[in-house]
Motif scaffolding. Structure first.
Motif, short mmCIF file in Angstrom:
data_model
loop_
_atom_site.label_atom_id
_atom_site.label_comp_id
_atom_site.label_asym_id
_atom_site.label_seq_id
_atom_site.Cartn_x
_atom_site.Cartn_y
_atom_site.Cartn_z
N LEU A 50 0.81 -1.22 0.00
CA LEU A 50 0.00 0.00 0.00
C LEU A 50 0.84 1.27 0.00
CD1 LEU A 50 -2.80 -1.02 2.54
CD2 LEU A 50 -2.93 -0.99 0.04
N THR A 51 2.09 1.19 0.41
CA THR A 51 2.96 2.37 0.43
C THR A 51 3.39 2.74 -0.99
OG1 THR A 51 3.80 1.75 2.60
CG2 THR A 51 5.10 3.34 1.33
N THR A 52 3.18 4.00 -1.34
CA THR A 52 3.58 4.46 -2.67
C THR A 52 5.06 4.86 -2.67
OG1 THR A 52 2.90 6.72 -2.15
CG2 THR A 52 1.27 5.29 -3.20
N TYR A 53 5.67 4.80 -3.82
CA TYR A 53 7.04 5.25 -3.99
C TYR A 53 7.09 6.18 -5.19
CZ TYR A 53 7.38 1.73 -7.71
OH TYR A 53 7.17 1.00 -8.84
N THR A 54 8.14 6.96 -5.27
CA THR A 54 8.24 7.97 -6.33
C THR A 54 9.32 7.60 -7.33
OG1 THR A 54 9.74 9.30 -4.95
CG2 THR A 54 7.39 9.83 -4.86
N VAL A 55 9.05 7.98 -8.58
CA VAL A 55 10.00 7.79 -9.68
C VAL A 55 10.31 9.16 -10.27
CG1 VAL A 55 10.38 6.74 -11.93
CG2 VAL A 55 9.11 5.49 -10.17
N HIS A 56 11.58 9.48 -10.41
CA HIS A 56 12.00 10.77 -10.93
C HIS A 56 12.39 10.65 -12.40
CE1 HIS A 56 12.24 11.37 -6.62
NE2 HIS A 56 12.41 12.67 -6.79
N GLN A 57 11.88 11.58 -13.20
CA GLN A 57 12.23 11.66 -14.61
C GLN A 57 12.60 13.10 -14.96
OE1 GLN A 57 8.70 10.21 -16.57
NE2 GLN A 57 9.20 8.05 -16.22
N MET A 58 13.48 13.26 -15.92
CA MET A 58 13.92 14.59 -16.34
C MET A 58 13.67 14.78 -17.83
SD MET A 58 17.44 15.32 -14.22
CE MET A 58 18.28 13.90 -14.90
N SER A 59 13.29 16.00 -18.18
CA SER A 59 13.03 16.34 -19.58
C SER A 59 13.27 17.83 -19.77
CB SER A 59 11.60 15.96 -19.98
OG SER A 59 10.66 16.66 -19.18
N VAL A 60 13.31 18.27 -21.01
CA VAL A 60 13.52 19.69 -21.31
C VAL A 60 12.26 20.47 -20.97
CG1 VAL A 60 14.04 21.37 -23.13
CG2 VAL A 60 15.17 19.15 -23.12
N ASP A 61 12.44 21.63 -20.33
CA ASP A 61 11.30 22.49 -19.96
C ASP A 61 10.76 23.18 -21.19
OD1 ASP A 61 9.45 23.94 -18.60
OD2 ASP A 61 10.87 25.41 -17.80
N LEU A 62 9.50 22.91 -21.54
CA LEU A 62 8.87 23.49 -22.72
C LEU A 62 7.82 24.54 -22.39
CD1 LEU A 62 8.37 20.18 -24.79
CD2 LEU A 62 10.26 21.82 -24.92
N LYS A 63 7.73 24.94 -21.14
CA LYS A 63 6.72 25.91 -20.74
C LYS A 63 7.08 27.29 -21.27
CE LYS A 63 5.50 23.48 -16.49
NZ LYS A 63 5.46 23.57 -15.02
N ARG A 64 6.06 28.02 -21.71
CA ARG A 64 6.26 29.38 -22.20
C ARG A 64 5.09 30.26 -21.77
NH1 ARG A 64 7.18 28.92 -28.52
NH2 ARG A 64 5.31 27.65 -28.26
N GLY A 65 5.40 31.51 -21.50
CA GLY A 65 4.35 32.48 -21.21
C GLY A 65 3.65 32.30 -19.89
N GLU A 66 4.25 31.56 -18.98
CA GLU A 66 3.63 31.38 -17.67
C GLU A 66 4.31 32.28 -16.64
OE1 GLU A 66 3.50 27.36 -16.50
OE2 GLU A 66 2.52 26.64 -18.32
N THR A 67 3.66 32.44 -15.52
CA THR A 67 4.22 33.25 -14.44
C THR A 67 4.85 32.36 -13.38
OG1 THR A 67 2.09 33.30 -13.28
CG2 THR A 67 2.58 35.12 -14.81
N LEU A 68 5.69 32.97 -12.58
CA LEU A 68 6.39 32.26 -11.51
C LEU A 68 5.90 32.81 -10.18
CD1 LEU A 68 8.71 30.30 -10.64
CD2 LEU A 68 10.20 32.31 -10.68
N PRO A 69 5.20 32.01 -9.38
CA PRO A 69 4.73 32.50 -8.07
C PRO A 69 5.85 32.42 -7.04
CG PRO A 69 3.95 30.27 -8.43
CD PRO A 69 4.72 30.65 -9.67
N ILE A 70 6.04 33.50 -6.31
CA ILE A 70 7.05 33.55 -5.25
C ILE A 70 6.33 33.77 -3.93
CG2 ILE A 70 9.14 34.66 -4.41
CD1 ILE A 70 9.68 35.65 -7.22
N HIS A 71 6.36 32.79 -3.07
CA HIS A 71 5.71 32.87 -1.77
C HIS A 71 6.73 33.37 -0.74
CE1 HIS A 71 2.12 30.54 -3.08
NE2 HIS A 71 3.00 30.03 -3.92
N ILE A 72 6.42 34.49 -0.10
CA ILE A 72 7.33 35.12 0.85
C ILE A 72 6.70 35.15 2.23
CG2 ILE A 72 8.68 37.20 1.34
CD1 ILE A 72 8.26 38.03 -1.58
#
Length: 351
Positions: A50-72
Protein backbone atom coordinates in the motif's frame (compact mmCIF):
# COMPACT_ATOMS: atom_id res chain seq x y z
CA UNK A 1 2.29 -56.41 -12.23
CA UNK A 2 5.56 -56.84 -10.39
CA UNK A 3 6.60 -53.30 -11.30
CA UNK A 4 3.42 -51.68 -10.01
CA UNK A 5 4.53 -51.49 -6.32
CA UNK A 6 7.62 -49.51 -7.39
CA UNK A 7 5.31 -46.72 -8.61
CA UNK A 8 4.61 -45.87 -4.98
CA UNK A 9 7.95 -44.12 -4.84
CA UNK A 10 6.61 -41.41 -7.23
CA UNK A 11 3.64 -40.53 -5.04
CA UNK A 12 3.95 -36.81 -4.18
CA UNK A 13 1.16 -36.98 -1.60
CA UNK A 14 2.04 -39.80 0.78
CA UNK A 15 -0.40 -40.60 3.55
CA UNK A 16 0.76 -39.80 7.02
CA UNK A 17 1.28 -42.57 9.53
CA UNK A 18 -1.03 -42.82 12.50
CA UNK A 19 1.52 -41.56 15.01
CA UNK A 20 2.00 -38.38 12.97
CA UNK A 21 -1.65 -37.45 13.39
CA UNK A 22 -1.37 -37.04 17.14
CA UNK A 23 -2.05 -33.61 18.62
CA UNK A 24 0.60 -32.58 21.12
CA UNK A 25 1.29 -29.58 23.34
CA UNK A 26 4.55 -28.94 21.54
CA UNK A 27 2.71 -28.86 18.23
CA UNK A 28 0.20 -26.36 19.63
CA UNK A 29 3.03 -24.07 20.80
CA UNK A 30 4.74 -24.23 17.41
CA UNK A 31 1.40 -23.56 15.68
CA UNK A 32 0.72 -20.45 17.77
CA UNK A 33 4.28 -19.23 17.18
CA UNK A 34 3.88 -19.80 13.44
CA UNK A 35 0.54 -17.96 13.31
CA UNK A 36 2.08 -14.93 15.04
CA UNK A 37 4.91 -14.89 12.51
CA UNK A 38 2.47 -15.26 9.59
CA UNK A 39 0.23 -12.41 10.78
CA UNK A 40 3.24 -10.15 11.37
CA UNK A 41 4.68 -10.86 7.92
CA UNK A 42 1.26 -10.43 6.28
CA UNK A 43 0.78 -6.99 7.84
CA UNK A 44 4.31 -6.01 6.80
CA UNK A 45 3.76 -7.12 3.19
CA UNK A 46 0.38 -5.37 3.05
CA UNK A 47 1.93 -2.09 4.24
CA UNK A 48 4.73 -2.51 1.75
CA UNK A 49 2.19 -2.95 -1.05
CA UNK A 50 0.00 0.00 0.00
CA UNK A 51 2.96 2.37 0.43
CA UNK A 52 3.58 4.46 -2.67
CA UNK A 53 7.04 5.25 -3.99
CA UNK A 54 8.24 7.97 -6.33
CA UNK A 55 10.00 7.79 -9.68
CA UNK A 56 12.00 10.77 -10.93
CA UNK A 57 12.23 11.66 -14.61
CA UNK A 58 13.92 14.59 -16.34
CA UNK A 59 13.03 16.34 -19.58
CA UNK A 60 13.52 19.69 -21.31
CA UNK A 61 11.30 22.49 -19.96
CA UNK A 62 8.87 23.49 -22.72
CA UNK A 63 6.72 25.91 -20.74
CA UNK A 64 6.26 29.38 -22.20
CA UNK A 65 4.35 32.48 -21.21
CA UNK A 66 3.63 31.38 -17.67
CA UNK A 67 4.22 33.25 -14.44
CA UNK A 68 6.39 32.26 -11.51
CA UNK A 69 4.73 32.50 -8.07
CA UNK A 70 7.05 33.55 -5.25
CA UNK A 71 5.71 32.87 -1.77
CA UNK A 72 7.33 35.12 0.85
CA UNK A 73 7.09 34.97 4.62
CA UNK A 74 9.87 36.89 6.40
CA UNK A 75 10.37 38.88 9.59
CA UNK A 76 12.65 41.88 10.13
CA UNK A 77 12.95 42.40 13.90
CA UNK A 78 15.00 45.62 13.61
CA UNK A 79 13.14 47.51 10.87
CA UNK A 80 9.63 49.04 11.08
CA UNK A 81 7.15 48.40 8.29
CA UNK A 82 7.13 52.07 7.26
CA UNK A 83 10.66 51.88 5.88
CA UNK A 84 10.51 48.46 4.20
CA UNK A 85 9.81 48.05 0.51
CA UNK A 86 9.65 45.02 -1.79
CA UNK A 87 11.16 45.40 -5.26
CA UNK A 88 11.07 42.82 -8.04
CA UNK A 89 13.22 43.15 -11.14
CA UNK A 90 13.35 40.77 -14.10
CA UNK A 91 15.98 40.15 -16.74
CA UNK A 92 14.81 43.08 -18.89
CA UNK A 93 16.05 45.51 -16.24
CA UNK A 94 12.71 47.05 -15.24
CA UNK A 95 9.96 46.37 -12.82
CA UNK A 96 7.04 44.64 -14.44
CA UNK A 97 4.42 47.29 -15.07
CA UNK A 98 1.59 44.80 -14.64
CA UNK A 99 3.24 42.96 -11.77
CA UNK A 100 0.53 41.38 -9.67
CA UNK A 101 1.27 41.76 -5.97
CA UNK A 102 -0.46 40.32 -2.98
CA UNK A 103 1.90 41.33 -0.18
CA UNK A 104 1.05 42.19 3.40
CA UNK A 105 3.21 43.88 6.02
CA UNK A 106 2.50 43.11 9.67
CA UNK A 107 3.78 45.45 12.37
CA UNK A 108 5.44 43.56 15.22
CA UNK A 109 6.29 44.70 18.70
CA UNK A 110 9.58 43.80 20.34
CA UNK A 111 8.08 40.49 21.47
CA UNK A 112 7.03 39.52 17.96
CA UNK A 113 3.30 40.09 18.48
CA UNK A 114 1.25 41.63 15.65
CA UNK A 115 0.09 45.19 16.35
CA UNK A 116 -1.02 46.33 12.87
CA UNK A 117 -1.29 45.42 9.20
CA UNK A 118 -0.68 47.13 5.89
CA UNK A 119 -1.41 45.97 2.35
CA UNK A 120 1.48 46.57 -0.05
CA UNK A 121 0.59 47.33 -3.67
CA UNK A 122 2.98 50.13 -4.52
CA UNK A 123 5.42 48.36 -6.85
CA UNK A 124 6.14 50.82 -9.65
CA UNK A 125 8.30 50.77 -12.73
CA UNK A 126 11.87 51.86 -12.10
CA UNK A 127 15.06 51.69 -14.07
CA UNK A 128 17.24 48.74 -13.19
CA UNK A 129 20.16 49.98 -11.16
CA UNK A 130 21.89 49.08 -7.98
CA UNK A 131 19.07 50.60 -5.92
CA UNK A 132 21.83 51.99 -3.75
CA UNK A 133 20.46 55.49 -3.15
CA UNK A 134 23.27 57.07 -5.16
CA UNK A 135 23.63 60.78 -4.63
CA UNK A 136 23.89 61.32 -8.39
CA UNK A 137 20.47 60.66 -9.93
CA UNK A 138 19.65 61.63 -13.48
CA UNK A 139 16.32 62.89 -14.79
CA UNK A 140 15.36 64.89 -11.70
CA UNK A 141 13.25 67.94 -12.16
CA UNK A 142 13.40 71.15 -10.18
CA UNK A 143 10.71 70.06 -7.78
CA UNK A 144 12.59 66.89 -6.82
CA UNK A 145 15.80 68.85 -6.25
CA UNK A 146 13.96 71.20 -3.99
CA UNK A 147 12.51 68.31 -1.96
CA UNK A 148 15.95 66.81 -1.44
CA UNK A 149 16.96 69.74 0.73
CA UNK A 150 13.72 70.60 2.47
CA UNK A 151 11.37 68.40 4.43
CA UNK A 152 7.69 68.98 4.33
CA UNK A 153 5.37 68.18 7.18
CA UNK A 154 4.63 64.64 5.96
CA UNK A 155 8.34 63.79 5.81
CA UNK A 156 8.91 65.17 9.32
CA UNK A 157 6.00 63.16 10.67
CA UNK A 158 7.32 60.01 9.03
CA UNK A 159 10.82 60.52 10.46
CA UNK A 160 9.43 61.01 13.96
CA UNK A 161 7.09 58.04 13.62
CA UNK A 162 9.83 55.69 12.38
CA UNK A 163 12.29 56.78 15.06
CA UNK A 164 9.69 56.22 17.75
CA UNK A 165 8.93 52.76 16.34
CA UNK A 166 12.64 51.89 16.33
CA UNK A 167 13.00 53.06 19.93
CA UNK A 168 10.14 50.76 20.88
CA UNK A 169 11.86 47.84 19.16
CA UNK A 170 9.21 47.53 16.49
CA UNK A 171 9.75 45.07 13.65
CA UNK A 172 7.93 43.95 10.54
CA UNK A 173 6.75 40.73 8.95
CA UNK A 174 6.36 40.61 5.18
CA UNK A 175 4.33 37.84 3.60
CA UNK A 176 2.35 37.17 0.47
CA UNK A 177 2.83 36.18 -3.18
CA UNK A 178 4.64 37.80 -6.08
CA UNK A 179 3.69 36.68 -9.58
CA UNK A 180 6.62 37.41 -11.88
CA UNK A 181 7.58 36.34 -15.39
CA UNK A 182 9.40 33.03 -15.82
CA UNK A 183 12.74 34.65 -16.56
CA UNK A 184 15.83 35.28 -14.49
CA UNK A 185 15.59 38.19 -12.10
CA UNK A 186 15.66 39.17 -8.45
CA UNK A 187 13.51 40.57 -5.73
CA UNK A 188 14.78 42.28 -2.64
CA UNK A 189 13.47 43.72 0.59
CA UNK A 190 15.13 46.89 1.84
CA UNK A 191 14.72 50.59 2.65
CA UNK A 192 15.24 51.55 -0.99
CA UNK A 193 11.73 52.92 -1.24
CA UNK A 194 12.63 55.84 1.00
CA UNK A 195 13.77 59.21 -0.23
CA UNK A 196 17.55 59.38 0.23
CA UNK A 197 17.40 62.38 2.54
CA UNK A 198 14.56 60.90 4.59
CA UNK A 199 16.58 57.71 4.98
CA UNK A 200 19.64 59.69 6.06
CA UNK A 201 17.56 61.57 8.61
CA UNK A 202 16.10 58.35 10.04
CA UNK A 203 19.19 56.12 10.19
CA UNK A 204 21.96 58.72 10.30
CA UNK A 205 23.84 56.80 7.60
CA UNK A 206 23.46 53.50 5.79
CA UNK A 207 25.79 51.70 8.22
CA UNK A 208 23.07 51.84 10.88
CA UNK A 209 20.51 49.90 8.82
CA UNK A 210 20.11 46.46 10.37
CA UNK A 211 18.64 43.96 7.91
CA UNK A 212 18.58 41.06 10.36
CA UNK A 213 15.83 38.71 9.21
CA UNK A 214 14.11 35.40 9.72
CA UNK A 215 12.86 33.48 6.66
CA UNK A 216 9.84 31.52 7.82
CA UNK A 217 8.93 30.31 4.36
CA UNK A 218 10.22 30.95 0.85
CA UNK A 219 8.95 28.85 -2.04
CA UNK A 220 8.25 29.08 -5.73
CA UNK A 221 5.00 27.21 -5.92
CA UNK A 222 2.83 24.84 -3.88
CA UNK A 223 4.45 22.15 -1.77
CA UNK A 224 4.28 18.47 -2.61
CA UNK A 225 4.97 15.44 -0.34
CA UNK A 226 8.64 15.21 0.56
CA UNK A 227 9.58 18.72 -0.62
CA UNK A 228 12.10 20.59 1.54
CA UNK A 229 12.77 24.24 0.83
CA UNK A 230 16.35 24.96 1.97
CA UNK A 231 15.63 28.51 3.21
CA UNK A 232 12.70 27.68 5.47
CA UNK A 233 13.31 28.64 9.13
CA UNK A 234 16.54 30.45 8.29
CA UNK A 235 17.66 33.05 10.86
CA UNK A 236 20.28 35.72 10.17
CA UNK A 237 20.81 38.20 12.99
CA UNK A 238 23.44 40.96 12.84
CA UNK A 239 25.09 42.39 15.95
CA UNK A 240 27.01 45.68 15.80
CA UNK A 241 27.47 45.41 12.05
CA UNK A 242 25.58 45.96 8.83
CA UNK A 243 25.65 44.66 5.30
CA UNK A 244 23.77 43.08 2.43
CA UNK A 245 22.57 39.49 2.22
CA UNK A 246 22.45 37.83 -1.19
CA UNK A 247 20.80 34.50 -1.87
CA UNK A 248 21.60 32.99 -5.26
CA UNK A 249 18.78 30.63 -6.13
CA UNK A 250 18.62 28.01 -8.89
CA UNK A 251 15.00 27.09 -9.61
CA UNK A 252 14.15 23.68 -11.07
CA UNK A 253 10.65 23.42 -12.63
CA UNK A 254 8.92 20.39 -11.16
CA UNK A 255 5.74 18.40 -11.80
CA UNK A 256 4.38 16.10 -9.13
CA UNK A 257 2.00 13.41 -10.43
CA UNK A 258 -0.14 11.80 -7.77
CA UNK A 259 -1.33 8.22 -7.89
CA UNK A 260 -4.75 9.58 -8.92
CA UNK A 261 -3.10 11.08 -12.06
CA UNK A 262 -3.55 14.61 -10.71
CA UNK A 263 -0.65 16.87 -11.72
CA UNK A 264 0.74 19.55 -9.41
CA UNK A 265 3.01 22.08 -11.19
CA UNK A 266 5.53 23.64 -8.84
CA UNK A 267 9.26 24.35 -8.42
CA UNK A 268 12.09 23.24 -6.19
CA UNK A 269 15.36 25.08 -5.76
CA UNK A 270 18.89 25.10 -4.42
CA UNK A 271 20.54 28.14 -2.88
CA UNK A 272 23.95 29.68 -2.19
CA UNK A 273 24.24 32.39 0.45
CA UNK A 274 26.61 35.34 0.44
CA UNK A 275 26.98 38.23 2.89
CA UNK A 276 28.61 41.55 1.95
CA UNK A 277 29.59 43.55 5.05
CA UNK A 278 29.09 47.30 4.98
CA UNK A 279 32.26 49.30 4.58
CA UNK A 280 32.70 52.63 6.30
CA UNK A 281 33.97 54.19 3.05
CA UNK A 282 30.99 52.99 1.03
CA UNK A 283 28.27 55.57 1.51
CA UNK A 284 26.36 55.02 -1.73
CA UNK A 285 24.98 51.52 -1.09
CA UNK A 286 22.31 50.67 1.44
CA UNK A 287 21.91 47.24 3.09
CA UNK A 288 19.25 44.93 1.72
CA UNK A 289 18.25 41.28 1.42
CA UNK A 290 18.51 40.12 -2.19
CA UNK A 291 17.10 36.97 -3.74
CA UNK A 292 18.63 36.48 -7.19
CA UNK A 293 17.03 33.60 -9.07
CA UNK A 294 17.54 31.79 -12.34
CA UNK A 295 15.58 28.94 -13.91
CA UNK A 296 16.92 25.58 -15.00
CA UNK A 297 16.07 24.43 -18.56
CA UNK A 298 15.33 20.95 -17.21
CA UNK A 299 11.97 19.88 -15.77
CA UNK A 300 11.82 17.18 -13.11
CA UNK A 301 8.74 14.95 -13.10
CA UNK A 302 8.04 13.05 -9.89
CA UNK A 303 5.46 10.26 -10.20
CA UNK A 304 3.80 8.32 -7.44
CA UNK A 305 3.55 4.61 -8.15
CA UNK A 306 2.37 1.51 -6.34
CA UNK A 307 3.74 -2.01 -6.60
CA UNK A 308 2.00 -4.56 -8.80
CA UNK A 309 -0.78 -6.59 -7.17
CA UNK A 310 0.49 -9.88 -8.62
CA UNK A 311 3.89 -9.08 -7.15
CA UNK A 312 2.20 -8.62 -3.78
CA UNK A 313 0.41 -11.99 -4.08
CA UNK A 314 3.64 -13.72 -5.07
CA UNK A 315 5.53 -12.31 -2.09
CA UNK A 316 2.62 -13.15 0.21
CA UNK A 317 2.53 -16.78 -0.92
CA UNK A 318 6.28 -17.10 -0.55
CA UNK A 319 6.24 -15.64 2.94
CA UNK A 320 3.25 -17.60 4.26
CA UNK A 321 4.26 -20.84 2.56
CA UNK A 322 7.82 -20.56 3.79
CA UNK A 323 6.67 -19.88 7.35
CA UNK A 324 4.31 -22.87 7.25
CA UNK A 325 7.08 -25.17 5.99
CA UNK A 326 9.56 -23.96 8.62
CA UNK A 327 7.10 -24.40 11.49
CA UNK A 328 6.27 -27.88 10.18
CA UNK A 329 9.96 -28.84 10.27
CA UNK A 330 10.29 -27.37 13.76
CA UNK A 331 7.28 -29.39 14.94
CA UNK A 332 8.76 -32.66 13.61
CA UNK A 333 12.10 -32.00 15.29
CA UNK A 334 10.45 -31.18 18.61
CA UNK A 335 8.23 -34.27 18.40
CA UNK A 336 11.20 -36.57 17.75
CA UNK A 337 13.24 -34.94 20.48
CA UNK A 338 10.46 -35.30 23.05
CA UNK A 339 9.78 -38.87 21.92
CA UNK A 340 13.44 -39.88 22.26
CA UNK A 341 13.69 -38.32 25.70
CA UNK A 342 10.51 -40.05 26.82
CA UNK A 343 11.70 -43.48 25.56
CA UNK A 344 15.06 -43.14 27.31
CA UNK A 345 13.30 -42.32 30.59
CA UNK A 346 10.97 -45.30 30.19
CA UNK A 347 13.90 -47.70 29.62
CA UNK A 348 15.73 -46.41 32.66
CA UNK A 349 12.63 -46.95 34.83
CA UNK A 350 12.14 -50.50 33.57
CA UNK A 351 15.70 -51.36 34.41
Amino acid sequence: MGRIPSLKNFNAFPHAEDHLLKKTYSGAIVTIFGLIIMITLFVHELKFYLTTYTVHQMSVDLKRGETLPIHINMSFPSLPCEVLSVDAIDMSGKHEVDLHTNIWKLRLDKYGHIIGTEYLNDLVEKEHGTHDHDHDHEHKDDEQKKQEHTFNEDADKMVKSVKKAMENGEGCRVYGVLDVQRVAGNFHISVHGLNIFVAEKIFDGSSHVNVSHVIHDLSFGPKYPGLHNPLDDTTRILHDTSGTFKYYIKIVPTEYRYLSKQVLPTNQFSVTEYFVPKRATDRSSWPAVYFLYDLSPITVTIKEERRNFLHFITRLCAVLGGTFAMTGMLDRWMYRLIESVTKSKTRSVLR
